[in-house]
Scaffold this motif. Structure first.
Motif, PDB file in Angstrom:
ATOM      1  N   PHE B 255       0.819  -1.223   0.000  1.00 58.31           N
ATOM      2  CA  PHE B 255       0.000   0.000   0.000  1.00 58.31           C
ATOM      3  C   PHE B 255       0.855   1.276   0.000  1.00 58.31           C
ATOM      4  O   PHE B 255       0.446   2.297  -0.526  1.00 58.31           O
ATOM      5  N   LYS B 297      -5.283   5.431   2.126  1.00 54.30           N
ATOM      6  CA  LYS B 297      -6.522   5.020   2.794  1.00 54.30           C
ATOM      7  C   LYS B 297      -6.572   3.523   3.120  1.00 54.30           C
ATOM      8  O   LYS B 297      -7.023   3.157   4.198  1.00 54.30           O
ATOM      9  N   PRO B 298      -6.129   2.656   2.198  1.00 54.39           N
ATOM     10  CA  PRO B 298      -6.130   1.231   2.581  1.00 54.39           C
ATOM     11  C   PRO B 298      -5.259   0.958   3.816  1.00 54.39           C
ATOM     12  O   PRO B 298      -5.609   0.146   4.658  1.00 54.39           O
ATOM     13  N   PHE B 301      -7.125   1.954   6.930  1.00 52.21           N
ATOM     14  CA  PHE B 301      -8.147   0.957   7.259  1.00 52.21           C
ATOM     15  C   PHE B 301      -7.505  -0.291   7.873  1.00 52.21           C
ATOM     16  O   PHE B 301      -8.000  -0.835   8.859  1.00 52.21           O
ATOM     17  N   LEU B 302      -6.369  -0.710   7.282  1.00 57.12           N
ATOM     18  CA  LEU B 302      -5.645  -1.860   7.830  1.00 57.12           C
ATOM     19  C   LEU B 302      -5.210  -1.588   9.269  1.00 57.12           C
ATOM     20  O   LEU B 302      -5.354  -2.447  10.153  1.00 57.12           O
ATOM     21  N   MET B 304      -6.640   0.406  11.372  1.00 54.71           N
ATOM     22  CA  MET B 304      -7.844   0.338  12.221  1.00 54.71           C
ATOM     23  C   MET B 304      -8.142  -1.105  12.637  1.00 54.71           C
ATOM     24  O   MET B 304      -8.394  -1.384  13.807  1.00 54.71           O
ATOM     25  N   LEU B 305      -8.113  -2.008  11.652  1.00 57.50           N
ATOM     26  CA  LEU B 305      -8.435  -3.408  11.953  1.00 57.50           C
ATOM     27  C   LEU B 305      -7.411  -3.999  12.928  1.00 57.50           C
ATOM     28  O   LEU B 305      -7.771  -4.688  13.883  1.00 57.50           O
ATOM     29  N   PHE B 369     -18.679   1.371  18.880  1.00 53.46           N
ATOM     30  CA  PHE B 369     -19.757   2.047  18.150  1.00 53.46           C
ATOM     31  C   PHE B 369     -20.313   3.205  18.975  1.00 53.46           C
ATOM     32  O   PHE B 369     -20.528   4.299  18.462  1.00 53.46           O
ATOM     33  N   ILE B 372     -17.915   6.099  19.024  1.00 56.79           N
ATOM     34  CA  ILE B 372     -17.884   6.778  17.726  1.00 56.79           C
ATOM     35  C   ILE B 372     -19.069   7.750  17.636  1.00 56.79           C
ATOM     36  O   ILE B 372     -18.920   8.896  17.224  1.00 56.79           O
ATOM     37  N   ALA B 382     -14.523  17.108  12.823  1.00 61.48           N
ATOM     38  CA  ALA B 382     -13.603  16.024  12.453  1.00 61.48           C
ATOM     39  C   ALA B 382     -14.258  15.086  11.455  1.00 61.48           C
ATOM     40  O   ALA B 382     -15.447  14.792  11.544  1.00 61.48           O
ATOM     41  N   SER B 383     -13.486  14.608  10.482  1.00 58.11           N
ATOM     42  CA  SER B 383     -14.064  13.707   9.489  1.00 58.11           C
ATOM     43  C   SER B 383     -14.183  12.295  10.070  1.00 58.11           C
ATOM     44  O   SER B 383     -13.588  11.953  11.085  1.00 58.11           O
ATOM     45  N   PHE B 384     -14.994  11.493   9.385  1.00 54.96           N
ATOM     46  CA  PHE B 384     -15.394  10.184   9.899  1.00 54.96           C
ATOM     47  C   PHE B 384     -14.205   9.262  10.180  1.00 54.96           C
ATOM     48  O   PHE B 384     -14.116   8.652  11.253  1.00 54.96           O
ATOM     49  N   ASP B 385     -13.273   9.176   9.220  1.00 59.42           N
ATOM     50  CA  ASP B 385     -12.143   8.264   9.402  1.00 59.42           C
ATOM     51  C   ASP B 385     -11.277   8.677  10.582  1.00 59.42           C
ATOM     52  O   ASP B 385     -10.798   7.829  11.342  1.00 59.42           O
TER      53      ASP B 385
END
Ligand SMILES: [K+]
Ligand SMILES: [K+]
Lengths: 458, 458
Positions: B255, B297-298, B301-302, B304-305, B369, B372, B382-385
């Motif tokens: 990435f 971005k990938p 996301f990685l 985050m997981l 959740f 968030i 602030a943006s979602f990510d």
């Protein structure tokens, strides 16, 4: 020569599992739809449509999603819109139950093989009464959609004239009941023009909810009526659906109350209707009365969660299904309260069912994560929330979008098409694969020891 | 009067469950840390620090997270930095195991009550050998950190001079082993200056991994050595940790290969080290050698997981834990392959353990959740990510950020502090509550029927 080919095809079918035939049938039907939509007569402009856009639209229709790369109301001709409506109806009622009805009407004998096929497409546990059940699905679905269309015509005929008004009424009744989010209003505006129209909100929400409960539950609602006497499956579906609708309504009402982009300027009456509609639609319906991209961030996140849960099994809707989530939550509750068994409505939920529910949840999450990775790579310009929203919408066959769909790259369109296809067939086929492997496991053990609370999932 | 008060406190303690005492102790210790950090002597400027920022920093330290609202290297004085280092060490080795060591060293008798207390803080299943185990934790942890500090001083003493260099070496060795992402480099830049320094990368990654494996596993690595003879718990931890590290490394390498904001301009050697570090750090370490906000971005996301999965149980790290995820995935595998039981390394994983793992996963997801939702409300800019990343980082006690932490509102700071606190204690206390209620359930049944594969989770 033709005879031999025919025999070859029969041989091919005879050696496929029901799941394989189902997948094959859906794929073939999507290609057929794409072919029809590519014809010049399907487009308003009279020009032929490219393969990728036609395939995307056909997949979105057959998988009752409603994501669109071109505007349904202005791009397609009346013929094209009729094709979409037809694909949605067949996708919604289930390719296989439709085919069976055809066999029944044509007087053909239903073989055990056919019954297994139908069973795996409507996700029922027992073979007995399956033909009767499919007949019931077909006729009650047509009846409900007819009533919906008549009620909608009271609004749409005055607004659009007789011919167009009736067409709009039929189209929106079909797509609502089938939980497909297509609309003919033009400019991707869905039902935003009717945000505070009571009749449109009431009829469409009712159609969506009825379609999303699943045929087994609507049958219980019509024939059994008393909650106490219903099947355990119906009880779990009704309680969890009710909870999600009410919780969604309250939260949307709070989150959007003062948002000028959505319902800040509406009357209390309008706010009430808009919150109700926005609570109903992520349960895989996909049309909207307020602009999705204008929602506050908490509402977007709430919509994402509701889209993942989706509708109930054996329905026209998608998602991991209410019952799957209910079983997992009941399991967590029983663990926290130190209960030996997971008990709901005086029935024990056995280990295999729990493990099945978890598997569906985990596999669905895995697929969603994978597709988010793919989209983040193919659409580097799109922001994270827009991509997550799009993937959840496609996987749950919802059809809501924050605006990404029409701007997708070719690779993105194909990825979202595949996601819709897996989203529609995945839970079904996973559930089938699991139940088959479980039967194998059960045969290994001998017998089941306890009475099992029977709930459809996935 | 004092006597009576003392007896009252003893009475209070005597009637609390170990979990309650643990929560109470952590909270008290955080307040104590906040008090120290509020003192004028703690800040570079010589001014007193406000309560919210001091509380946030103290919580982040005790919960070994590393999220910071003010830059650790430039805002705090050497005294303040020493306080943070001390809070991290105690938070990392566990408030309770530290207290026990104190009792042991002071020659006090360890009561059963004390043992239960320790057990719930280090998450072990049996009471036998617990004191020996805590002693082992303490001495091996100090030894590993000392070696780390000595190795780091070969880089930091030439770079920063003798005194500062030694201080930096000790501080970074402690925070790395304790999986707390604090750094003294200044300007929130973490270890980005050492992105291609082999010694720094090697030492810090090793410290993070050793700290994150959990003391039971490092013990097996040191004393048992042969994989075949290790406990089932160690096997599951080592396999899943290895898998995550390698998968993370490969994906980050792909990435980020051409990303000019991160490692696009580095040599192959630098790219290799940077990918390795970025694969290790989301497993709740929290320091970084490349700019997190600059990741593709990938990769975000990685990360985050990986942050959600976190480290292994009984370690200095957070998250839902590798073993929890491993058990759930093994369950899904057994369902898909139609196996009657979930089997790993020739041991059966029983229903109660499976249900426990699912509960931890579901409760953790629910908490994430919820937080968030809270942050989306308190930080509308602030943006979602960025919000999702921040919450996952706090809940997993990771400490990575896309840049939101210093700009949080007061409400946001308190929410993130609470998330770190729950994230650190939550899985422990949930696991404890579950194991207690399970004991109750077990007593209801009588005996367990099958030999159980024993794996710590949560
Ligand atoms: K839909
Ligand atoms: K950390």
């Amino acid at each position: 020569m033709i005879e031999k080919k025919h025999r070859g095809f029969k041989y091919f079918l005879g050696h496929r599992s029901p799941t394989e035939i189902l997948i094959f049938g859906f794929a073939l039907f999507i290609l057929f739809g794409a072919f029809l939509l590519m014809l010049p007569v399907s487009a308003q402009s009279g020009q032929a449509t490219g393969f990728v856009n036609a395939l995307f639209t056909s997949t979105s229709s057959v998988c009752v999603t409603g994501l669109v790369v071109v505007d349904t109301g202005t791009y397609w001709s009346v013929f094209g819109q009729a094709v979409i409506c037809f694909l949605v109806e067949i996708g919604g009622l289930g390719f296989m139950s439709f085919a069976t009805m055809f066999f029944v009407l044509a007087g053909k004998r239903i073989t055990i093989k056919d019954r297994i096929l139908i069973q795996s497409s409507v996700n029922m546990d027992s073979l007995s009464g399956i033909v009767r059940f499919v007949k019931y699905i077909f006729f009650s679905a047509i009846a409900i959609q007819a009533i919906g269309a008549i009620l909608l015509s009271f609004v749409f005929v005055p607004d659009f004239g007789l011919t167009t008004g009736i067409g709009f009424s039929v189209f929106h009744s079909v797509t609502s009941f089938c939980n497909a989010g297509f609309d003919l209003m033009g400019d991707y505006k869905s039902l935003t023009g009717y945000v505070d129209n009571f009749m449109v909100n009431f009829v469409i929400c009712t159609l969506i909810v009825l379609g999303g409960l699943g045929f087994a539950v609507t049958s219980d609602l019509i024939y059994v009526r008393k909650f106490r006497k219903m099947s355990m499956h119906s009880k779990v579906v009704l309680v969890s659906t009710g909870f999600l609708l009410i919780a969604g309504f309250v939260l949307f009402f709070i989150f959007e109350f003062n948002n000028p982009k959505t319902m800040g300027n509406l009357s209390w009456h309008g706010k009430f209707l808009a919150s109700m509609f926005q609570s109903v639609t992520p349960r895989t319906a996909g049309c909207n009365t307020i602009d999705v991209a204008g929602l506050t961030k908490p509402s977007i996140f709430l919509t994402m969660l509701l889209m993942f849960v989706g509708a109930s099994p054996g329905s026209t809707g998608g998602g991991v299904k209410t019952t799957t989530v209910a079983i997992v939550l009941m399991t967590v509750g029983s663990v926290l309260y130190g209960k030996k068994d997971v008990i709901a409505f005086k029935r024990t939920i056995l280990g295999p069912l729990i493990r099945r529910a978890i598997s569906i949840l985990v596999i669905a999450s895995g697929l969603v994560f994978f597709m988010i990775f793919v989209l983040l790579c193919t659409e580097p310009q799109a922001s994270f929330d827009v991509v997550v929203f799009e993937v959840l919408s496609a996987f749950g066959t919802v059809g809501l979008t924050m605006g990404l769909t029409p701007h997708l790259s070719i690779a993105g369109k194909l990825a979202i098409s595949l996601t819709m296809f897996i989203g529609r067939l995945g839970p079904l086929t996973i559930a089938y694969a699991i139940s088959r492997s479980e039967k194998r496991a059960r045969e290994n053990v001998g017998t089941i020891k306890l009475p099992e609370g029977n709930i459809m999932i996935g």
